[in-house]
Design an enzyme around this catalytic site. Structure first.
Site, mmCIF file in Angstrom:
data_model
loop_
_atom_site.group_PDB
_atom_site.id
_atom_site.type_symbol
_atom_site.label_atom_id
_atom_site.label_comp_id
_atom_site.label_asym_id
_atom_site.label_seq_id
_atom_site.Cartn_x
_atom_site.Cartn_y
_atom_site.Cartn_z
ATOM 1 N N ASP A 247 0.864 -1.178 0.000
ATOM 2 C CA ASP A 247 0.000 0.000 0.000
ATOM 3 C C ASP A 247 0.904 1.232 0.000
ATOM 4 O O ASP A 247 1.687 1.440 0.930
ATOM 5 C CB ASP A 247 -0.888 0.019 1.240
ATOM 6 C CG ASP A 247 -1.922 -1.096 1.231
ATOM 7 O OD1 ASP A 247 -2.224 -1.616 0.154
ATOM 8 O OD2 ASP A 247 -2.421 -1.452 2.313
ATOM 9 N N GLY A 338 -6.693 4.727 -8.840
ATOM 10 C CA GLY A 338 -6.641 5.797 -9.828
ATOM 11 C C GLY A 338 -6.815 5.345 -11.263
ATOM 12 O O GLY A 338 -6.573 6.131 -12.183
ATOM 13 N N ASP A 410 -13.645 -4.556 -2.074
ATOM 14 C CA ASP A 410 -13.530 -4.234 -0.648
ATOM 15 C C ASP A 410 -14.898 -4.385 0.010
ATOM 16 O O ASP A 410 -15.631 -3.413 0.183
ATOM 17 C CB ASP A 410 -13.030 -2.792 -0.458
ATOM 18 C CG ASP A 410 -11.590 -2.614 -0.870
ATOM 19 O OD1 ASP A 410 -10.783 -3.493 -0.562
ATOM 20 O OD2 ASP A 410 -11.273 -1.581 -1.493
ATOM 21 N N ASN A 476 -10.628 -8.726 -1.168
ATOM 22 C CA ASN A 476 -10.299 -8.260 0.178
ATOM 23 C C ASN A 476 -11.477 -8.530 1.107
ATOM 24 O O ASN A 476 -12.539 -8.962 0.689
ATOM 25 C CB ASN A 476 -9.975 -6.762 0.141
ATOM 26 C CG ASN A 476 -8.935 -6.425 -0.908
ATOM 27 O OD1 ASN A 476 -7.803 -6.872 -0.830
ATOM 28 N ND2 ASN A 476 -9.323 -5.642 -1.906
#
Length: 561
Positions: A247, A338, A410, A476
């Protein structure tokens, strides 16, 4: 002029091949016009993406005919992935587009009934030729730098099935599921690999070096086809991938750092006050990525968790990180965060496809799409499940192939006492009761780094993204992130049943046993971890040793050239 030339037809990550050649200390030139092809003394054609788009670009650039002339001239030719497939008459991927018609046969789609497709990961090659005079039925010598029993990195949905008609062309085969396909072609001046040597660590660099040193030209009269003994038939040796995740964000001093948080909070809180302090700094991205490559990581994933807002596209810090990382790291690199339509501070618009292209040219092999995937699926569902053709997933997959698109999910658990209370979402039973003793739950997708929930569940998301053309799911789990309590097996099992594309398990790993458990109980293709690797609590090699002791196939590290 002469020399070594690279043919870049305009798709995929060719920077890694260029970096591999630099690592081997070989000079090269780029093919910039058709005449360059015939000028070359050696030629490498790397390819990533769709067969049809590759052939159409070769034709539009007037490269196809000079390429055929070059190959027929007897000068060394090496094709990688699509560079191999292009030699055949055609492909099921684009039935109306002819190939170069040098080798008879058709490239075909893998059967999806017994395995995930794309074939994405490390698999073994089985050499089917041997040098005259060697009497071993199962040769152990190197063939063009290819070591029997070594695994290499594959990423493709289409392959050439092995048949007796291709014996004279075939140097090695590979098995995936029940299918055996041609993984290395060698005849006279031609050497082609379906795998990517530039992404196959030091083992792959040895293959490139062998070709460059002149071992790519070998008379086939000096080799015999092995009479296959049933005991040494190739087996499916597809390995489980261990992925290191970094990350990346700017800290309070403006430096790029690798960080990790508990439940997505990346700031320290050491004084017991509950007030967040400095951003956790676990190292420099390029240095950590190189360390993980040397320690045996099968892939490296960068997640840009701040998206470096208000930066012009060409000045994005992650582009420089990818460029520098790909100089010394020869395993696949994924970049997330992004990947969407952006507008520069000066008002210039860049599509998600443009953004992905910049990342690929900087060294990325795959892009990971998170929040934008959720928004795209919401529109897809609202439009009666009709594809628009203009989403980031669709445009990038169409240009670079489905294997280049990863969907990062997520989700968080939402407990319910009845399916009727789940607003029509996909509900599963759980062994971990909710706060009121609920034994059912659904998984709500989130956006903006987990800060905002949406009215869409994981099952809806992953099945829709597969339909749109995504090639992999990075799964995740917000409830497990930073807990070191193990992966959410219930979530992973449910998603694995829902899609036919590879799935990466993420969030919750804390011990070697957690990797074994997720592979055995869910049959997931890969497992990702971050904090335990950054803090050296569980080294990558310890994970691999643990899995090997339990007969789970993993890649062995080849640490030198």
């Amino acid at each position: 002029m002469g020399g070594l030339y690279l043919l870049d037809y305009g798709a995929g990550n060719v920077r890694s091949l260029a970096n591999a050649l630099n690592r081997l200390e070989y000079d090269f030139k780029w093919v910039k016009k058709p005449e360059d092809i015939l000028e070359a003394d050696k030629l490498i054609f790397p390819g990533v993406g769709a067969f049809g788009s590759a052939m159409e670009l070769l034709t539009s650039k007037n490269y196809a005919e000079p390429l055929k002339q070059y190959i027929k001239s007897g000068k060394p030719y090496m094709g990688i992935c699509v560079g191999l497939q292009a030699l055949f008459h055609g492909s099921e991927e684009n039935p109306n587009v002819p190939g170069l018609c040098i080798i008879p046969g058709t490239v075909k789609l893998f059967n999806k009934t017994d395995k995930a497709v794309p074939h994405m990961g490390w698999n073994e090659v089985f050499c089917v030729r041997r040098i005259n005079g060697i009497n071993e039925d199962y040769p152990q010598d190197d063939h063009h730098g290819i070591k029997q029993g070594t695994v290499y990195y594959f990423v493709h949905s289409y392959a050439v099935p092995f048949t007796d008609e291709l014996k004279e062309w075939t140097l090695a085969t590979t098995q995936y599921g029940k299918e055996i396909f041609v993984s290395v072609i060698q005849k006279d001046n031609i050497l082609c690999t379906q795998f990517h040597p530039e992404k196959s660590g030091y083992a792959g660099l040895k293959v490139l070096r062998s070709f460059l040193q002149g071992e790519g030209i070998v008379s086939n009269t000096s080799r015999q086809f092995i009479i296959r003994n049933p005991e040494i038939l190739p087996r499916d040796r597809f390995t489980k991938r261990i992925i290191a995740c970094l990350d990346v964000r700017t800290n309070d001093q403006g430096d790029l750092v690798v960080t990790k948080g508990d439940q997505y909070d990346v700031r320290e809180c050491n004084d017991g006050s509950g007030v967040s302090g400095q951003v956790r700094n676990l190292g420099k991205p390029v240095d950590l990525a190189r360390r993980y490559f040397e320690e045996g990581a099968d892939e490296i994933t960068f997640l840009n968790i701040t998206s470096f807002r208000n930066c012009p596209l060409t000045d994005l810090p992650m582009l420089e990180i990818l460029k520098r990382t790909s100089e010394t790291v020869f395993v696949p690199l994924t970049i997330g965060g992004g990947i969407r339509d952006v507008i520069d501070p000066d008002g210039k618009f860049h599509s998600a496809l443009d953004v992905a292209g910049e990342y690929f040219r900087s060294g990325a092999d795959k892009v990971s799409i998170g929040s934008d995937a959720v928004y795209a699926v919401e529109k897809y569902l609202a439009n009666d499940k009709k594809l628009s053709g203009d989403t980031a997933i669709e445009t990038i997959a169409r240009a670079y192939g489905s294997q280049a698109v990863v969907i990062s999910v997520d989700p968080r658990r939402v407990y319910v006492d009845s399916p009727a209370n789940a607003m029509g979402h996909h509900v599963i039973p759980t062994s971990y009761p909710g706060p009121k003793g609920e034994t059912l739950c659904w998984y709500q997708c989130t956006v903006k780094g987990g800060r905002e929930g949406r009215d869409i569940d994981v099952h809806q998301l992953v099945t829709a993204c597969e339909t749109m053309g995504a090639g992999e799911i990075l799964l995740n789990c917000m409830d497990k992130d930073g807990t070191n309590s193990g992966y959410d097996l219930e979530l992973i099992q449910d998603v694995k049943k829902a899609v036919n594309i590879p799935v990466i398990a993420s969030s919750g790993a804390g011990r070697e046993e957690h990797f074994e458990k997720v592979f055995v109980e869910t049959n997931v293709e890969a497992a990702l971890a971050a904090g335990i690797f950054h803090r050296r609590e569980v080294p990558i090699q310890s994970v691999k040793n643990y899995l090997k002791e339990r007969d789970i196939l993993v890649r062995d590290i080849i640490s030198t050239l």
